[in-house]
Design a protein around this motif. Structure first.
Motif, short mmCIF file in Angstrom:
data_model
loop_
_atom_site.label_atom_id
_atom_site.label_comp_id
_atom_site.label_asym_id
_atom_site.label_seq_id
_atom_site.Cartn_x
_atom_site.Cartn_y
_atom_site.Cartn_z
N LEU A 91 -8.53 -0.77 4.04
CA LEU A 91 -8.19 0.18 5.10
C LEU A 91 -7.71 1.51 4.52
O LEU A 91 -8.04 2.57 5.05
N GLU A 92 -6.97 1.45 3.45
CA GLU A 92 -6.46 2.69 2.84
C GLU A 92 -7.54 3.48 2.12
O GLU A 92 -7.44 4.69 2.01
N GLU A 93 -8.56 2.77 1.65
CA GLU A 93 -9.67 3.47 0.99
C GLU A 93 -10.49 4.28 1.99
O GLU A 93 -11.13 5.24 1.62
N GLY A 94 -10.41 3.85 3.26
CA GLY A 94 -11.01 4.63 4.32
C GLY A 94 -12.38 4.34 4.73
O GLY A 94 -13.11 5.00 5.29
N GLY A 100 0.82 -1.20 0.00
CA GLY A 100 0.00 0.00 0.00
C GLY A 100 0.85 1.25 0.00
O GLY A 100 2.07 1.20 -0.16
N GLU A 101 0.17 2.36 0.21
CA GLU A 101 0.81 3.67 0.14
C GLU A 101 1.07 4.32 1.49
O GLU A 101 1.71 5.35 1.55
N ASN A 102 0.56 3.71 2.57
CA ASN A 102 0.58 4.40 3.85
C ASN A 102 1.42 3.73 4.93
O ASN A 102 1.31 4.08 6.10
N GLY A 103 2.24 2.74 4.57
CA GLY A 103 3.15 2.16 5.55
C GLY A 103 2.71 0.88 6.21
O GLY A 103 3.28 0.49 7.24
N TYR A 104 1.70 0.20 5.68
CA TYR A 104 1.31 -1.10 6.21
C TYR A 104 2.35 -2.14 5.82
O TYR A 104 3.00 -2.02 4.78
N PRO A 158 0.93 1.09 10.15
CA PRO A 158 2.10 1.97 10.03
C PRO A 158 2.77 2.27 11.37
O PRO A 158 3.98 2.47 11.44
N SER A 159 2.00 2.24 12.45
CA SER A 159 2.55 2.47 13.79
C SER A 159 3.31 1.27 14.33
O SER A 159 3.96 1.37 15.36
N GLY A 160 3.21 0.12 13.65
CA GLY A 160 3.85 -1.10 14.11
C GLY A 160 2.90 -2.00 14.87
O GLY A 160 3.22 -3.16 15.13
N GLU A 161 1.74 -1.48 15.24
CA GLU A 161 0.74 -2.27 15.97
C GLU A 161 0.12 -3.31 15.04
O GLU A 161 -0.26 -3.00 13.90
N PRO A 162 -0.01 -4.57 15.49
CA PRO A 162 -0.59 -5.59 14.62
C PRO A 162 -2.11 -5.48 14.55
O PRO A 162 -2.77 -5.08 15.51
N LEU A 163 -2.67 -5.84 13.40
CA LEU A 163 -4.11 -6.00 13.30
C LEU A 163 -4.44 -7.38 13.83
O LEU A 163 -3.65 -8.31 13.69
N PRO A 164 -5.62 -7.56 14.45
CA PRO A 164 -5.98 -8.88 14.94
C PRO A 164 -6.23 -9.85 13.78
O PRO A 164 -6.69 -9.45 12.71
N GLY A 165 -5.90 -11.11 14.00
CA GLY A 165 -6.20 -12.15 13.03
C GLY A 165 -5.02 -12.55 12.17
O GLY A 165 -3.95 -11.94 12.24
N THR A 166 -5.25 -13.60 11.41
CA THR A 166 -4.28 -14.08 10.43
C THR A 166 -4.97 -14.13 9.08
O THR A 166 -6.20 -14.23 8.99
#
Length: 62
Positions: free
Chosen positions: A59-62, A9-13, A38-46
């Protein structure tokens, strides 16, 4: 075991490999992928690789 990570993506994921070390080949057998914000925090799940890419794009589409 965590493997390689790569930006998506464009935002650091980041998409991060997770799996088991194959003791015969010494390669990582990827079982699924994780997503880091982008903050380094993981999203839940696999996720599968395609699911991870699609989730980041949503997520980037908002």
């Amino acid at each position: 075991m965590i493997g390689n990570a790569f930006a998506w993506g464009e935002n650091g994921y980041s998409i991060i490999e997770e799996g088991e070390l194959n003791r015969q080949t010494w390669a990582l057998d990827v079982k699924h992928y994780l997503i880091a914000k982008p903050s380094g925090e993981p999203l839940p799940g696999t996720f599968s690789l395609e699911e991870a890419k699609a989730r980041i794009e949503l997520l980037e589409e908002g």
